[in-house]
Scaffold this motif. Structure first.
Motif, PDB file in Angstrom:
ATOM      1  N   GLY A  12       0.683  -1.210  -0.066  1.00 51.88           N
ATOM      2  CA  GLY A  12       0.009  -0.060  -0.018  1.00 51.88           C
ATOM      3  C   GLY A  12       0.915   1.363   0.123  1.00 51.88           C
ATOM      4  N   TYR A  13       0.140   2.230  -0.512  1.00 59.18           N
ATOM      5  CA  TYR A  13       1.054   3.462  -0.626  1.00 59.18           C
ATOM      6  C   TYR A  13       1.240   4.297   0.711  1.00 59.18           C
ATOM      7  CZ  TYR A  13       2.863   7.623  -2.810  1.00 59.18           C
ATOM      8  OH  TYR A  13       3.458   8.849  -3.118  1.00 59.18           O
ATOM      9  N   LEU A  14       2.365   5.175   0.727  1.00 58.25           N
ATOM     10  CA  LEU A  14       2.605   5.912   1.808  1.00 58.25           C
ATOM     11  C   LEU A  14       1.634   6.255   2.441  1.00 58.25           C
ATOM     12  CD1 LEU A  14       5.528   8.019  -0.085  1.00 58.25           C
ATOM     13  CD2 LEU A  14       6.112   5.932   1.703  1.00 58.25           C
ATOM     14  N   VAL A 123      -5.415   1.073   1.360  1.00 61.18           N
ATOM     15  CA  VAL A 123      -5.430   2.263   0.750  1.00 61.18           C
ATOM     16  C   VAL A 123      -6.170   3.304   1.733  1.00 61.18           C
ATOM     17  CG1 VAL A 123      -5.934   1.288  -1.645  1.00 61.18           C
ATOM     18  CG2 VAL A 123      -7.786   1.892  -0.090  1.00 61.18           C
ATOM     19  N   ASP A 124      -5.797   4.569   1.407  1.00 61.86           N
ATOM     20  CA  ASP A 124      -6.252   5.593   2.356  1.00 61.86           C
ATOM     21  C   ASP A 124      -7.570   5.778   1.430  1.00 61.86           C
ATOM     22  OD1 ASP A 124      -7.107   8.131   3.329  1.00 61.86           O
ATOM     23  OD2 ASP A 124      -5.267   8.795   3.766  1.00 61.86           O
ATOM     24  N   ARG A 129      -8.204   7.965  -4.459  1.00 59.99           N
ATOM     25  CA  ARG A 129      -8.459   8.042  -5.956  1.00 59.99           C
ATOM     26  C   ARG A 129      -7.960   9.355  -6.309  1.00 59.99           C
ATOM     27  NH1 ARG A 129     -15.048   7.148  -6.858  1.00 59.99           N
ATOM     28  NH2 ARG A 129     -14.186   7.554  -8.999  1.00 59.99           N
ATOM     29  N   GLU A 130      -7.735  10.412  -5.474  1.00 63.92           N
ATOM     30  CA  GLU A 130      -7.337  11.545  -6.073  1.00 63.92           C
ATOM     31  C   GLU A 130      -5.419  11.039  -6.482  1.00 63.92           C
ATOM     32  OE1 GLU A 130      -5.734  16.047  -4.435  1.00 63.92           O
ATOM     33  OE2 GLU A 130      -7.215  14.702  -3.433  1.00 63.92           O
ATOM     34  N   SER A 131      -5.014  10.299  -5.466  1.00 61.69           N
ATOM     35  CA  SER A 131      -3.509  10.091  -5.749  1.00 61.69           C
ATOM     36  C   SER A 131      -3.378   8.909  -6.898  1.00 61.69           C
ATOM     37  CB  SER A 131      -3.106   9.290  -4.479  1.00 61.69           C
ATOM     38  OG  SER A 131      -2.884   9.875  -3.178  1.00 61.69           O
ATOM     39  N   LEU A 150      -6.716  -8.903  -1.566  1.00 64.61           N
ATOM     40  CA  LEU A 150      -7.519  -8.289  -0.822  1.00 64.61           C
ATOM     41  C   LEU A 150      -7.089  -6.765  -0.535  1.00 64.61           C
ATOM     42  CD1 LEU A 150      -9.936  -8.246   1.473  1.00 64.61           C
ATOM     43  CD2 LEU A 150      -8.064  -8.706   2.927  1.00 64.61           C
ATOM     44  N   VAL A 151      -8.059  -5.747  -1.003  1.00 65.84           N
ATOM     45  CA  VAL A 151      -7.951  -4.338  -0.699  1.00 65.84           C
ATOM     46  C   VAL A 151      -8.695  -4.080   0.447  1.00 65.84           C
ATOM     47  CG1 VAL A 151      -8.069  -2.066  -1.797  1.00 65.84           C
ATOM     48  CG2 VAL A 151      -7.659  -3.942  -3.191  1.00 65.84           C
ATOM     49  N   VAL A 152      -8.116  -3.321   1.307  1.00 67.12           N
ATOM     50  CA  VAL A 152      -8.285  -3.042   2.795  1.00 67.12           C
ATOM     51  C   VAL A 152      -8.696  -1.403   2.506  1.00 67.12           C
ATOM     52  CG1 VAL A 152      -8.412  -2.387   5.129  1.00 67.12           C
ATOM     53  CG2 VAL A 152      -7.578  -4.622   3.997  1.00 67.12           C
ATOM     54  N   MET A 153     -10.008  -0.837   2.597  1.00 68.82           N
ATOM     55  CA  MET A 153     -10.253   0.511   2.442  1.00 68.82           C
ATOM     56  C   MET A 153     -10.281   1.085   3.705  1.00 68.82           C
ATOM     57  SD  MET A 153     -13.449   0.306  -0.132  1.00 68.82           S
ATOM     58  CE  MET A 153     -14.339  -1.005   0.875  1.00 68.82           C
ATOM     59  N   ASN A 154      -8.949   1.514   4.294  1.00 64.66           N
ATOM     60  CA  ASN A 154      -8.696   1.963   5.470  1.00 64.66           C
ATOM     61  C   ASN A 154      -9.144   3.399   5.859  1.00 64.66           C
ATOM     62  OD1 ASN A 154      -7.610   1.620   8.139  1.00 64.66           O
ATOM     63  ND2 ASN A 154      -5.730   2.407   7.660  1.00 64.66           N
ATOM     64  N   LYS A 155      -9.118   3.617   6.982  1.00 64.27           N
ATOM     65  CA  LYS A 155      -9.735   5.144   7.225  1.00 64.27           C
ATOM     66  C   LYS A 155     -11.047   5.444   6.711  1.00 64.27           C
ATOM     67  CE  LYS A 155      -4.769   6.491   7.084  1.00 64.27           C
ATOM     68  NZ  LYS A 155      -3.534   7.616   6.579  1.00 64.27           N
ATOM     69  N   ALA A 156     -11.939   4.480   6.858  1.00 64.02           N
ATOM     70  CA  ALA A 156     -13.075   4.663   6.366  1.00 64.02           C
ATOM     71  C   ALA A 156     -13.962   5.572   7.023  1.00 64.02           C
ATOM     72  CB  ALA A 156     -13.878   3.117   6.339  1.00 64.02           C
TER      73      ALA A 156
END
Length: 300
Positions: A12-14, A123-124, A129-131, A150-156
Motif C-alpha cells: 500500500g502507498y505511503l 488504501v487511504d 482516488r486523487e492519488s 484483498l484491498v482494505v479501504m482503511n480510514k473509512a
C-alpha cells in the motif's frame, strides 16, 4: 519435512496505514505465532507494550510473535527466520510504501520452505482516488492494486457511506480480482487478512518506484513541541507526501512517534529506544529539502 511457511504480503502507498494494521494483527493474534518482516525497525514502531525483548535484528513480541528486520536482503532474512528455535505459524512481510508487491512475492517463490499466501493492499479511503490520478505516483498505486487479493479501504471513518460505496465500485474496476473490505485505524479482522491462499501474480517489473521520490532526515536532538513541528511539516508549500519518525516531547515526557500524511498528522506512543529523528518523503522536483529544514528549524 515441515510444511512450507505461508507468507502474507502487506502493501500500500505511503500513509495507507500498514504499520497500524501490523500492530493490530499482533494484538489480535490469539495464540497464532506471527513473524513480521519489516525493512527496518525505524519504519515500524511496534506498540511498546507488546515488546518483551529486543535485539539488533529481532524483537520478541508478547504471545510468541516476533518482528524481524530484513534491510536490503529479504531472502537472507527469511532463511535466517527458518532457523529460529520456535517456528512461526505465519510470516507477514510489510512492503515499503513504494514497493510493488508482486516483486516481493516473486522473491518468496524462489525460496524453499516458504509459500506466498496472498497479497493485501491498504488504501487511504479519503485520498486514494486523487492519488491514483497523480501523474507522478498514479502508476505505482495502480500497479500495487493490480497485485491485490484483498484491498482494505482503511480510514473509512474519514469518508461518508456514499463515498465509501463509490470507492468500492472504483476498486472493482481497478482491481477486479481483489476482494474489498473497509476498516478504521487498520482494524481489519486477522482471519480475513491472513490465509488468503492465493497464488501470486509474478512481476517482471522493478520492485520499487523509489526513483520518483526524495527524502531527508531531520534530527531531533532536543525535546520539542510535536504539534508545532507537525504544523510546520504539513504546510502545503513543502510538498511533503509522508513524514514519520520519533521525538521527545517538551518539556518532558516519554518518546513519541509522529506520523504525517499530506496535511493530516498524528502523534502516538513510541518505544523508548526508538531512534530520534523525522524522515520526510516527497516527489522529486516538488520536494525542497533546504526549504523543509528552514521551515522546521524553529521547532527543532
Amino acid at each position: 519435512m515441515s510444511e512450507p511457511l505461508p507468507v502474507t504480503i502487506i502493501g500500500g502507498y505511503l500513509g495507507a496505514g500498514k504499520t497500524t494494521m501490523v500492530n493490530h494483527l499482533l494484538r489480535t493474534a490469539n495464540g497464532r505465532k506471527l513473524a513480521i518482516m519489516v525493512n527496518e525497525f525505524g519504519a515500524l514502531p511496534i506498540d511498546a507494550d507488546l515488546i518483551e525483548a529486543q535485539g539488533d535484528d529481532l524483537i520478541s513480541i508478547a504471545g510468541g510473535c516476533v518482528c524481524c528486520s530484513f534491510g536490503s536482503d529479504l531472502s537472507a532474512a527469511l532463511i535466517e527466520l527458518g532457523s529460529l528455535p520456535v517456528r512461526p505459524d505465519q510470516v507477514v512481510i510489510e512492503c515499503s510504501g513504494v514497493a510493488i508487491p508482486s516483486a516481493i512475492a516473486a522473491s518468496v517463490t524462489l525460496l524453499d520452505g516458504f509459500t506466498p499466501d496472498g497479497t493485501v493492499v491498504l488504501v487511504d479511503a479519503e485520498t486514494i482516488r486523487e492519488s491514483a490520478e497523480n501523474e507522478y505516483i498514479g502508476d505505482t498505486i495502480t500497479r500495487q492494486l493490480a497485485d491485490a487479493d484483498l484491498v482494505v479501504m482503511n480510514k473509512a471513518d474519514l469518508v461518508s457511506a456514499m463515498e465509501l460505496t463509490a470507492l468500492e465500485a472504483w476498486l472493482q474496476e481497478i482491481a477486479p480480482r481483489a476482494k474489498t473490505l473497509s476498516a478504521e485505524h487498520g482494524k481489519a479482522p486477522l482471519d480475513l487478512v491472513l490465509g488468503l491462499g492465493s497464488a501470486p501474480i509474478l512481476s517482471q517489473q522493478s520492485g520499487h518506484a523509489d526513483g520518483l521520490f526524495d527524502s531527508i532526515a531531520l534530527p531531533c536532538p532536543r525535546a520539542l513541541e510535536g504539534a508545532a513541528l507537525a504544523a510546520k511539516l504539513t504546510d502545503p508549500a513543502l510538498n511533503i507526501t509522508r513524514a514519520k519518525g520519533f521525538f521527545d516531547p517538551a518539556p518532558s515526557g516519554t518518546r513519541k512517534a509522529l506520523h504525517i500524511v499530506g496535511r493530516r498528522w498524528e502523534i502516538t506512543e513510541a518505544p523508548q529506544n526508538a531512534p530520534l529523528g523525522i524522515v520526510c518523503i516527497g516527489l522529486k522536483g516538488q520536494f525542497d529539502g533546504d526549504l523543509i529544514r528552514e521551515s522546521a528549524s524553529e521547532t527543532l
